[in-house]
Write a protein that holds these residues in place. Structure first.
Motif, short mmCIF file in Angstrom:
data_model
loop_
_atom_site.label_atom_id
_atom_site.label_comp_id
_atom_site.label_asym_id
_atom_site.label_seq_id
_atom_site.Cartn_x
_atom_site.Cartn_y
_atom_site.Cartn_z
N GLN A 115 0.84 -1.20 0.00
CA GLN A 115 0.00 0.00 0.00
C GLN A 115 0.87 1.25 0.00
N PHE A 116 0.60 2.17 -0.93
CA PHE A 116 1.33 3.43 -0.94
C PHE A 116 0.50 4.50 -1.66
N TYR A 117 0.90 5.75 -1.47
CA TYR A 117 0.31 6.90 -2.15
C TYR A 117 1.42 7.62 -2.90
N ASN A 118 1.12 8.10 -4.09
CA ASN A 118 2.14 8.72 -4.93
C ASN A 118 1.71 10.13 -5.34
N LEU A 119 2.54 11.11 -4.96
CA LEU A 119 2.34 12.49 -5.40
C LEU A 119 3.26 12.71 -6.59
N ASN A 120 2.68 12.89 -7.74
CA ASN A 120 3.47 13.07 -8.96
C ASN A 120 3.47 14.54 -9.35
N LEU A 121 4.61 15.21 -9.10
CA LEU A 121 4.77 16.61 -9.49
C LEU A 121 5.05 16.65 -10.98
N ARG A 122 4.18 17.31 -11.71
CA ARG A 122 4.24 17.24 -13.18
C ARG A 122 4.79 18.54 -13.77
N ASN A 123 5.43 18.39 -14.90
CA ASN A 123 5.86 19.52 -15.71
C ASN A 123 5.28 19.30 -17.11
#
Length: 382
Positions: free
Chosen positions: A155-163
């Protein structure tokens, strides 16, 4: 017969003494346990440093504290959602769907009931609905509360900072129980295993300097991740519970983005107005409460730095009460704000006031969340 009574009385006395002794031991254990927990909280506070991270242990976390602990200033909020007022099984109204299945729901645990969004398919992805997808820039803060069920599975959460301008400049922040993974760097772990339940993750990015906190403990301090300038954020999660009967799904109950360091004056010039919901009054009153001072001091500093700026102070109320009473209340609250600013050295001639009562709501829903949004003071450039 008397001998039997004497023996019975003696046995009863011994039994009662045993109970008292056990109870005393239990009481002592509880006192020691409480002291240990208090010491854990002190360590968490010390290790959090001066970054404004949450200074509390998970034991005392409540949904209400997240925005108000100083890491994110409400006056700087760009986006906020606590999912209150949403309809269960529907898609969250403030978010844009990218892939997979996510829905609103309610969740109760340890006496705390939360409105949440839950992942009903693995790796489902969403993003905040903010026009243009170009809002992060080189300085911002993110705060999210996530749930770990400790029921097995990855189980995990992913914050994807996008460009959006350069596909080679995305950056992932992966959050699993007790650890944070920063891009391709090694995982950083908590000193110990946090319990099942809600945990607060905070991310600060300032011109290439990335810091991340897990329940107030700093796990990431990277002074240079390529000096990226990110445009927007996407979120996805691994949710083992989505495919296992009886297992708790991955969930979040709070998410905020603040445009850290964005000057108020820039916001005023760009949008023509500043909306402030951190100016507080008692119900049906117009005496400013002391909790409002931090937000008002920012306005004072802005007006002192830009001496040619003139503003109209607008008062707005919710729809509770009569229209006449709300109109008068909004006028008096706007005037109270002006008097405060004058007391801090701002010339009265630079400010005018107007009240709109309940006439101009931001949110027309008929619930507490909407009412709180509609109670506000706005500063409009004139």
């Amino acid at each position: 017969m008397g001998t039997l009574k004497t023996i019975g009385f003696a046995l009863l006395t011994i039994f009662c003494m045993g109970i008292v002794q056990v109870q005393g031991q239990n009481t002592l254990f509880k006192k020691v346990k409480n002291k240990v927990e208090d010491k854990v909280e002190e360590v968490v506070s010390e290790e959090a440093g001066d970054e404004g991270a949450v200074k509390t242990s998970n034991k005392k976390q409540m949904k209400e504290y997240v925005v108000d602990q100083g890491f994110i200033n409400r006056a700087d909020l760009l986006f906020h959602d606590d999912f209150n007022g949403e309809r269960a099984t529907e898609f969250p109204s403030k978010w844009t769907h990218i892939k997979g299945s996510i829905q609103n729901n309610s969740f109760s645990e340890a006496g705390q009931r939360d409105e949440v969004i839950e992942w009903i398919s693995n790796y489902a992805t969403i993003k905040p609905t903010i026009e243009g997808d170009d809002y992060l820039g080189d300085s911002f803060k993110i705060e999210i509360q996530v749930h770990f069920n400790l029921e097995g599975g990855n189980q995990f959460y992913n914050l994807n900072l996008r460009n959006s301008k350069d596909i080679y400049k995305h950056h992932d922040i992966r959050i699993a129980n007790s650890l944070i993974g920063n891009g391709n760097d090694n995982l950083s772990r908590m000193p110990g295993q946090p319990p099942r339940g809600w945990h607060t993750i905070q991310v600060s990015f300032n011109k290439g300097n990335l810091k991340a906190f897990f329940d107030g403990v700093q796990l990431v301090n990277n002074p240079d991740i390529g000096k990226y300038e990110f445009t927007h954020i996407e979120i996805y999660a691994s949710s083992p519970g989505s495919s296992r009967v009886g297992q708790t799904k991955s969930m979040i109950n709070h998410f905020s983005i603040a445009k850290a360091g964005l000057p108020l004056y820039e916001r005023l010039v760009t949008k023509g107005r500043i909306v402030v919901q951190d100016i507080y009054f008692d119900n049906d009153q117009y005496v400013i409460k002391k909790e409002s001072y931090p937000a008002l001091e920012k306005i004072v500093n802005m007006l002192k730095e830009h001496v040619d700026t003139e503003v109209t102070i607008e008062g707005h109320t919710d729809s509770n009460g009569t229209e006449e009473a709300n109109q008068l209340l909004s006028e008096n609250r706007a005037m109270a704000v002006k008097k405060y600013l004058v007391s801090k050295g701002i010339k009265s001639s630079r400010m005018s006031t107007v009240g709109y009562g309940e006439e101009r709501p931001i949110d027309r829903s008929n619930n507490e969340k909407a009412w709180a949004t509609n109670r506000r003071v706005e500063f409009v450039m004139r």
